[in-house]
Design an enzyme around this catalytic site. Sequence first.
Site, PDB file in Angstrom:
ATOM      1  N   GLU A 160       0.885  -1.186   0.000  1.00  0.00           N
ATOM      2  CA  GLU A 160       0.000   0.000   0.000  1.00  0.00           C
ATOM      3  C   GLU A 160       0.915   1.227   0.000  1.00  0.00           C
ATOM      4  O   GLU A 160       1.833   1.320   0.803  1.00  0.00           O
ATOM      5  CB  GLU A 160      -0.899  -0.039   1.240  1.00  0.00           C
ATOM      6  N   ASP A 191       5.583   2.164  -3.271  1.00  0.00           N
ATOM      7  CA  ASP A 191       4.971   2.117  -4.588  1.00  0.00           C
ATOM      8  C   ASP A 191       4.999   0.661  -5.079  1.00  0.00           C
ATOM      9  O   ASP A 191       6.063   0.049  -5.168  1.00  0.00           O
ATOM     10  CB  ASP A 191       5.787   3.025  -5.522  1.00  0.00           C
ATOM     11  N   ASP A 210      -6.252  -4.245  -5.632  1.00  0.00           N
ATOM     12  CA  ASP A 210      -7.388  -3.520  -5.056  1.00  0.00           C
ATOM     13  C   ASP A 210      -7.035  -2.037  -5.064  1.00  0.00           C
ATOM     14  O   ASP A 210      -6.683  -1.455  -4.049  1.00  0.00           O
ATOM     15  CB  ASP A 210      -7.626  -4.010  -3.625  1.00  0.00           C
ATOM     16  N   TYR A 279     -20.942   2.122  -5.249  1.00  0.00           N
ATOM     17  CA  TYR A 279     -20.002   2.446  -6.323  1.00  0.00           C
ATOM     18  C   TYR A 279     -20.785   3.020  -7.511  1.00  0.00           C
ATOM     19  O   TYR A 279     -21.975   2.712  -7.682  1.00  0.00           O
ATOM     20  CB  TYR A 279     -19.199   1.219  -6.756  1.00  0.00           C
TER      21      TYR A 279
HETATM   22  N1  SPD Z   1     -14.819   3.570  -7.716  1.00  0.00           N
HETATM   23  C1  SPD Z   1     -14.172   3.077  -6.525  1.00  0.00           C
HETATM   24  C2  SPD Z   1     -13.428   1.816  -6.707  1.00  0.00           C
HETATM   25  C3  SPD Z   1     -12.737   1.524  -5.418  1.00  0.00           C
HETATM   26  C4  SPD Z   1     -11.943   0.286  -5.441  1.00  0.00           C
HETATM   27  N2  SPD Z   1     -11.144   0.120  -4.242  1.00  0.00           N
HETATM   28  C5  SPD Z   1     -11.855   0.047  -3.035  1.00  0.00           C
HETATM   29  C6  SPD Z   1     -10.994  -0.287  -1.870  1.00  0.00           C
HETATM   30  C7  SPD Z   1     -11.684  -1.227  -0.936  1.00  0.00           C
HETATM   31  N3  SPD Z   1     -10.786  -2.130  -0.333  1.00  0.00           N
END
Ligand code: SPD
Length: 342
Positions: A160, A191, A210, A279
């Site tokens: 991360e 990175d 992710d 989302y």
């Molecule tokens: N449009 C948002 C997409 C987010 C993807 N990542 C979310 C992180 C959750 N662990």
Amino acid sequence: MDQRKINENELAAIPPCCLKARAFSPDAELEANCHATVVSGWFTEHQNSSDKGDKRVYFNNPMWPGEAHSLEVKNVLFKERSKFQEVLVFESATYGKVLVLDGILQLTEKDEFAYQEMIAHLPLCSIQTPKNVLVVGGGDGGVLREVARHSSVELIDICEIDQMVIDVSKKFFPDLAVGFEDPRVHLHVEDALELIRHVRKGKYDAIIVDSSDPVGPAQDLVEKPFFEMISNALRSGGVLCNMAESMWLHTHLINDMIAACREVFKGSVHYAWANVPTYPSGVIGFILCSTEGPHVDFRNPVNPIEKLEGAYDQSEPKFYNSQIHRAAFALPSFVKKQVSSL
Ligand code: SPD
């Protein structure tokens, strides 16, 4: 732009730090330098921001032109600018606590499990006995929590870039950050491109990306050079699961990502999707790829979660199961038509 005058009650509901963001003219809005996505007690996911000199300016996010999704804000719990992005946590009226990065909603307590379970179990249930797993991004810990359900897994590396995301999750989202507590987890704050560039060839059985959307720090994570590095870091017959936006909004981007993946991954390449109400468009997709080697049939889980020892130790998955797994690969006709490389 809303030209009406706000009343006393509405004014009291605006966090003091947002008063500047209560913009009634486009010029004033550009002056806003403090989570301008929270205006008049509502968070609206429609903006992006960038640095202009020593100022932060906000503009309509090019990922979702002409639409916006709002949640009522009960209380702003945290907002600060990290080295990479603006981090905001608020308590919403109906979705629990919400994490927002650079104005884009990342997760809510109410529906986070759908995304974290799908992005983790679609790849891990598609191969026998996954052992070494890398999570790219995922600093909230939710994907780690799901990977940890797999008792065959021996190593979970997570890379991360933003320490603030991890700290904020540990403070405000303990049900997700619990993922960091698993002894198999090794945290790298850097990175991901650097980490993956230097990783031993074939180290991982599965890599899960992710990321946030490809308009900020995550831009490189949808490009071919990144996929080449991923492929190199996977063993033969290893799998990638990459967040891949919404089929309602981004067929062009999905097309490009699939085309790049097809050039790089010589095993199989598929697209799957799930409903996540908060989302954009209520849908999120995943690209699943395997490297050359033992065939991976993503559409039929060979490592079903229902049979996994330890998978239910903490609690049951709330969204994912083997039926959902199979269904996730069924694509609407318009997607098959528009994403020509599928
Ligand atoms: N449009 C948002 C997409 C987010 C993807 N990542 C979310 C992180 C959750 N662990």
